[in-house]
Design a protein around this motif. Structure first.
Motif, PDB file in Angstrom:
ATOM      1  N   TYR A 205      35.322  73.216  43.483  1.00  0.00           N
ATOM      2  CA  TYR A 205      35.799  72.492  42.295  1.00  0.00           C
ATOM      3  C   TYR A 205      35.282  71.047  42.298  1.00  0.00           C
ATOM      4  N   LEU A 206      35.379  70.384  43.443  1.00  0.00           N
ATOM      5  CA  LEU A 206      34.929  68.995  43.533  1.00  0.00           C
ATOM      6  C   LEU A 206      33.412  68.896  43.350  1.00  0.00           C
ATOM      7  N   MET A 207      32.691  69.873  43.860  1.00  0.00           N
ATOM      8  CA  MET A 207      31.237  69.889  43.675  1.00  0.00           C
ATOM      9  C   MET A 207      30.874  69.976  42.193  1.00  0.00           C
ATOM     10  N   GLU A 212      28.345  66.747  37.470  1.00  0.00           N
ATOM     11  CA  GLU A 212      28.307  66.165  36.114  1.00  0.00           C
ATOM     12  C   GLU A 212      27.419  66.960  35.166  1.00  0.00           C
ATOM     13  N   GLY A 213      27.633  68.273  35.115  1.00  0.00           N
ATOM     14  CA  GLY A 213      26.931  69.113  34.153  1.00  0.00           C
ATOM     15  C   GLY A 213      25.631  69.711  34.648  1.00  0.00           C
ATOM     16  N   ARG A 214      25.115  69.217  35.785  1.00  0.00           N
ATOM     17  CA  ARG A 214      23.873  69.788  36.313  1.00  0.00           C
ATOM     18  C   ARG A 214      24.132  71.158  36.939  1.00  0.00           C
ATOM     19  N   GLU A 215      23.082  71.948  37.051  1.00  0.00           N
ATOM     20  CA  GLU A 215      23.196  73.262  37.679  1.00  0.00           C
ATOM     21  C   GLU A 215      22.862  73.193  39.166  1.00  0.00           C
ATOM     22  N   LYS A 224      27.460  61.454  50.747  1.00  0.00           N
ATOM     23  CA  LYS A 224      27.376  60.001  50.569  1.00  0.00           C
ATOM     24  C   LYS A 224      27.913  59.459  49.246  1.00  0.00           C
ATOM     25  N   ASN A 225      27.934  60.273  48.206  1.00  0.00           N
ATOM     26  CA  ASN A 225      28.333  59.759  46.896  1.00  0.00           C
ATOM     27  C   ASN A 225      29.822  59.469  46.819  1.00  0.00           C
ATOM     28  N   ASP A 226      30.200  58.548  45.942  1.00  0.00           N
ATOM     29  CA  ASP A 226      31.610  58.360  45.636  1.00  0.00           C
ATOM     30  C   ASP A 226      32.169  59.657  45.062  1.00  0.00           C
ATOM     31  N   ASN A 227      33.434  59.927  45.358  1.00  0.00           N
ATOM     32  CA  ASN A 227      34.133  61.139  44.909  1.00  0.00           C
ATOM     33  C   ASN A 227      33.522  62.418  45.485  1.00  0.00           C
ATOM     34  N   SER A 228      32.881  62.277  46.641  1.00  0.00           N
ATOM     35  CA  SER A 228      32.279  63.432  47.311  1.00  0.00           C
ATOM     36  C   SER A 228      33.295  64.088  48.251  1.00  0.00           C
TER      37      SER A 228
END
Length: 281
Positions: A205-207, A212-215, A224-228
């Motif tokens: 779900y978090l992935m 953000e809409g990408r496949e 490393k990203n925020d909200n990862s």
């Protein structure tokens, strides 16, 4: 012009056992329950606790305001359908993520999980880091109230060993996720979740949110990203790879690790309702 960030809307009360389930039931019955003169009798809690409950239900995205009243959000309706008494830890992992991702109502929590990444820390360490971030962002804040917010983060996610009564409903259910542990009088530690307690569908779900809409999404983004997953769920690379392998076995994703690409491709993207149905049914 400097903006002032809203804090302490929880009235110094953390989420208590049974509160959110009670709130869901009450809002479902009466969308204006929080402004009702009988709110304290209906909910069985004091006036300030009513304000606190309304805040926590907004912060965890269980309700949303419409026409000066409150209705169950899509998430709130799903919780009411699949786990109305909030007895399953899966629901609490989702509540945790929903709150941290809710920048409008839980910005301090978002900063804590994304920016305060030290493994061990004191309350003062956290205060200094968050204060520095708010100052850099030109967000005004009251020092005493920010200290209260830091205390609330610790109170929400850790258990005070002095509270040893198992029937004590002061303990926040989010502490059962075991993301923070008290290790000394003034020191705390981030803890990796037990693989058995954190279902792969939570990471999935978090992935999806992170993509953000990408496949597709990279393993590096998961680290490393925020909200990862690494930041919001205290996962290390080994654990993330374990969960990715499970998603691959379940035919949710494919992984390309050739030539150092480390790319993940979604074979399917389930909605939150489909994810909850997959887990609970």
């Amino acid at each position: 012009m400097n903006m002032k960030i809203k804090m302490k809307r929880h009235e110094s009360f953390s989420i208590r056992e049974g509160w959110l389930a009670k709130g869901i039931k009450a809002v479902k019955k009466d969308s204006k329950v929080f402004s009702s003169s009988d709110a304290t009798d209906i909910l069985g809690i004091g006036t300030n606790m009513v304000k606190s409950l309304k805040y926590w239900m907004c912060a965890t995205c269980l309700i949303e305001e419409k026409n000066r009243a409150y209705e169950l959000s899509e998430f709130g309706q799903l919780i009411d359908k699949y786990d109305p008494y909030l007895e399953n830890i899966f629901s609490w992992w989702l509540i945790h993520l929903k709150m941290i991702l809710n920048i409008q109502d839980a910005y301090i929590y978002n900063i804590f999980f994304n920016k305060c990444v030290a493994r061990t820390f004191s309350k003062r360490d956290i205060y200094d880091q968050i204060a520095s971030i708010l100052t850099n962002e030109k967000l005004e804040f009251n020092e005493n109230i920010l200290q209260d917010e830091v205390n609330m983060i610790i109170k929400t996610y850790s258990i005070d060993e002095k509270i040893d009564n198992p029937e004590n409903n002061f303990i926040c259910p989010l502490s059962e996720l075991h993301l923070i542990k008290k290790i000394d009088v003034n020191m705390y530690e981030r803890i990796k979740p037990d693989y058995r307690d954190l279902n792969y569908l939570i990471i999935y779900y978090l992935m999806i949110q992170l993509s953000e809409g990408r496949e597709y999404i990279s393993i590096e983004e998961l680290m490393k990203n925020d909200n990862s997953p690494a930041k919001l769920l205290n996962l290390d690379k080994n654990l993330i790879n374990e969960y990715l392998d499970e998603m691959k076995r379940q035919n949710f994703i494919t992984i390309n690790r050739t030539a150092g690409l480390n790319m993940i491709y979604f074979r399917k993207k389930l909605s939150l309702e489909e994810i909850m149905k997959e887990y609970f049914e």
